[in-house]
Design a protein around this motif. Structure first.
Motif, PDB file in Angstrom:
ATOM      1  N   UNK A   1       0.792  -1.239   0.000  1.00 25.13           N
ATOM      2  CA  UNK A   1       0.000   0.000   0.000  1.00 25.13           C
ATOM      3  C   UNK A   1       0.817   1.278   0.000  1.00 25.13           C
ATOM      4  N   UNK A   2       2.137   1.199   0.166  1.00 24.07           N
ATOM      5  CA  UNK A   2       2.939   2.420   0.245  1.00 24.07           C
ATOM      6  C   UNK A   2       3.592   2.774  -1.088  1.00 24.07           C
ATOM      7  N   UNK A   3       3.184   2.136  -2.180  1.00 26.53           N
ATOM      8  CA  UNK A   3       3.747   2.453  -3.481  1.00 26.53           C
ATOM      9  C   UNK A   3       3.469   3.883  -3.884  1.00 26.53           C
ATOM     10  N   UNK A   4       4.448   4.522  -4.517  1.00 24.61           N
ATOM     11  CA  UNK A   4       4.324   5.924  -4.919  1.00 24.61           C
ATOM     12  C   UNK A   4       3.968   5.996  -6.400  1.00 24.61           C
ATOM     13  N   UNK A   5       2.799   6.499  -6.693  1.00 27.81           N
ATOM     14  CA  UNK A   5       2.321   6.554  -8.072  1.00 27.81           C
ATOM     15  C   UNK A   5       3.101   7.607  -8.864  1.00 27.81           C
ATOM     16  N   UNK A   6       3.060   7.471 -10.172  1.00 26.57           N
ATOM     17  CA  UNK A   6       3.775   8.385 -11.052  1.00 26.57           C
ATOM     18  C   UNK A   6       3.054   8.451 -12.391  1.00 26.57           C
ATOM     19  N   UNK A   7       3.395   9.444 -13.160  1.00 27.07           N
ATOM     20  CA  UNK A   7       2.867   9.592 -14.503  1.00 27.07           C
ATOM     21  C   UNK A   7       4.030   9.622 -15.492  1.00 27.07           C
ATOM     22  N   UNK A   8       3.966   8.827 -16.550  1.00 25.71           N
ATOM     23  CA  UNK A   8       5.024   8.859 -17.568  1.00 25.71           C
ATOM     24  C   UNK A   8       4.841  10.044 -18.503  1.00 25.71           C
ATOM     25  N   UNK A   9       5.909  10.343 -19.232  1.00 28.76           N
ATOM     26  CA  UNK A   9       5.865  11.414 -20.224  1.00 28.76           C
ATOM     27  C   UNK A   9       5.561  10.884 -21.617  1.00 28.76           C
ATOM     28  N   UNK A  10       5.696   9.580 -21.799  1.00 31.42           N
ATOM     29  CA  UNK A  10       5.437   8.999 -23.106  1.00 31.42           C
ATOM     30  C   UNK A  10       5.422   7.493 -23.038  1.00 31.42           C
ATOM     31  N   UNK A  11       5.023   6.883 -24.150  1.00 27.25           N
ATOM     32  CA  UNK A  11       4.908   5.433 -24.242  1.00 27.25           C
ATOM     33  C   UNK A  11       5.788   4.912 -25.372  1.00 27.25           C
ATOM     34  N   UNK A  12       6.179   3.667 -25.256  1.00 31.38           N
ATOM     35  CA  UNK A  12       7.021   3.051 -26.272  1.00 31.38           C
ATOM     36  C   UNK A  12       6.227   2.746 -27.535  1.00 31.38           C
ATOM     37  N   UNK A  13       6.950   2.708 -28.642  1.00 26.48           N
ATOM     38  CA  UNK A  13       6.430   2.215 -29.910  1.00 26.48           C
ATOM     39  C   UNK A  13       7.520   1.382 -30.561  1.00 26.48           C
ATOM     40  N   UNK A  14       7.187   0.158 -30.936  1.00 29.17           N
ATOM     41  CA  UNK A  14       8.181  -0.700 -31.588  1.00 29.17           C
ATOM     42  C   UNK A  14       8.629  -0.129 -32.926  1.00 29.17           C
ATOM     43  N   UNK A  15       7.876   0.832 -33.443  1.00 25.72           N
ATOM     44  CA  UNK A  15       8.208   1.421 -34.743  1.00 25.72           C
ATOM     45  C   UNK A  15       9.030   2.707 -34.622  1.00 25.72           C
ATOM     46  N   UNK A  16       9.326   3.124 -33.398  1.00 25.14           N
ATOM     47  CA  UNK A  16      10.049   4.377 -33.213  1.00 25.14           C
ATOM     48  C   UNK A  16      11.124   4.199 -32.147  1.00 25.14           C
ATOM     49  N   UNK A  17      12.355   4.587 -32.473  1.00 28.46           N
ATOM     50  CA  UNK A  17      13.445   4.457 -31.514  1.00 28.46           C
ATOM     51  C   UNK A  17      13.409   5.604 -30.509  1.00 28.46           C
ATOM     52  N   UNK A  18      14.012   5.348 -29.366  1.00 25.84           N
ATOM     53  CA  UNK A  18      14.208   6.375 -28.346  1.00 25.84           C
ATOM     54  C   UNK A  18      15.639   6.871 -28.506  1.00 25.84           C
ATOM     55  N   UNK A  19      15.811   8.182 -28.668  1.00 27.03           N
ATOM     56  CA  UNK A  19      17.111   8.713 -29.043  1.00 27.03           C
ATOM     57  C   UNK A  19      17.577   9.794 -28.081  1.00 27.03           C
ATOM     58  N   UNK A  20      18.849   9.704 -27.725  1.00 24.37           N
ATOM     59  CA  UNK A  20      19.505  10.743 -26.941  1.00 24.37           C
ATOM     60  C   UNK A  20      20.995  10.648 -27.217  1.00 24.37           C
ATOM     61  N   UNK A  21      21.602  11.756 -27.599  1.00 29.18           N
ATOM     62  CA  UNK A  21      23.030  11.757 -27.894  1.00 29.18           C
ATOM     63  C   UNK A  21      23.375  10.720 -28.952  1.00 29.18           C
ATOM     64  N   UNK A  22      24.323   9.860 -28.633  1.00 31.02           N
ATOM     65  CA  UNK A  22      24.796   8.844 -29.584  1.00 31.02           C
ATOM     66  C   UNK A  22      23.993   7.548 -29.550  1.00 31.02           C
TER      67      UNK A  22
END
Length: 281
Positions: A131-152
């Protein structure tokens, strides 16, 4: 470097997390040219990727022992405040319990699967268990058709339902200073303990999850992964690859056969479970 400690097979790792997390503590170590194991413990993996333009963190461990992760990041030579992206492999507390605290501390963007987000919204207890879990909200969802990119770094995601409806696996190339490239892969939830008929029926999940898990593992076994990243180190004897004399030496993790063998072993275990011939792991 101190000697690492494994969680004994017959003991509940949650007991360590809640009462004495230092008993499963371990130092950070490098697993690829720009990737470090930073969960700070020997039970659940978390990986820090230096993209050259900020840090990516895969999974966050438990909130009670989050200090192990943040200290491991610092010991590896990085500032937790430089984490720009947090990727969740699946919606279980041992992998996302520390997310809310890290989200507030770093202001990083958070990504997860839409499927596990829906579970979190409708069945909060299935994610956090307590019962002590801390809820959160994501900023986005994955798509197998789109890569996640940062830097290299360009991360390809693959939805692999089974362990949870939205379990997601990650694949990306990492390159050393001499131009040698390594394909890194992490199955987001390879434990078959959630694939029994009893469990699937109790949670209202379709039994085809188990066959999908098998099919995905067999498909991915053929992928040319050079470095297998373990979501739980005990599943692949992962810690045997660490050079404790030089934790920056990742060559002990370069083994294309390790990924293939792991995927086929997981598929076989799930198939045996379906036939009632084995206990899930």
């Amino acid at each position: 470097m101190g000697e690492f400690r494994r969680v004994p097979a017959m003991e509940d790792p949650y007991e360590y997390v809640e009462r004495c997390p230092w008993k499963i503590a371990c130092e950070p170590f490098r697993v690829a040219p720009h990737v470090w194991y930073v969960s700070g413990n020997t039970w659940v993996g978390a990986y820090l990727i230096d993209t050259g333009d900020g840090l990516i963190l895969i999974d966050t461990f438990e909130v009670r022992a989050l200090y192990l992760l943040t200290e491991a990041v610092r010991k590896a030579g990085f500032d937790p405040g430089e984490i720009k992206l947090i990727l969740l492999s699946h919606g279980h507390a041992d992998h996302c319990g520390g997310l809310k605290a890290l989200q507030e501390m770093t202001k990083a963007k958070v990504y997860m699967s839409k499927e596990d987000y829906e579970v979190k919204k409708t069945h909060f207890d299935r994610v956090f268990f307590r019962p002590d879990g801390q809820d959160f909200e994501p900023d986005g969802f994955y798509s197998d058709q789109k890569t996640i990119e940062l830097g290299t770094i360009r991360i390809r995601t693959k939805l692999c339902p089974g362990h949870t409806p939205g379990t997601t696996s990650f694949f990306f190339w990492d390159e050393d200073g001499e131009g040698k490239r390594y394909l890194c892969g992490m199955h987001g939830g390879a434990g078959t303990g959630f694939l029994s008929d009893e469990y699937l029926d109790d949670y209202g999940y379709p039994r085809w999850f188990r066959q999908r898990f098998v099919d995905d593992c067999k498909e991915m076994a053929s992928w040319p992964v050079d470095i297998c990243l373990a979501s739980h180190p005990n599943m692949t004897n992962f810690l045997s690859g660490v050079n404790w004399e030089d934790p920056s030496d990742y060559q002990g993790f370069v083994d294309r056969g390790a990924w293939r063998n792991f995927m086929l072993e997981r598929a076989e275990d799930a198939e045996r479970l379906g036939r009632g011939e084995t206990r899930a792991r």
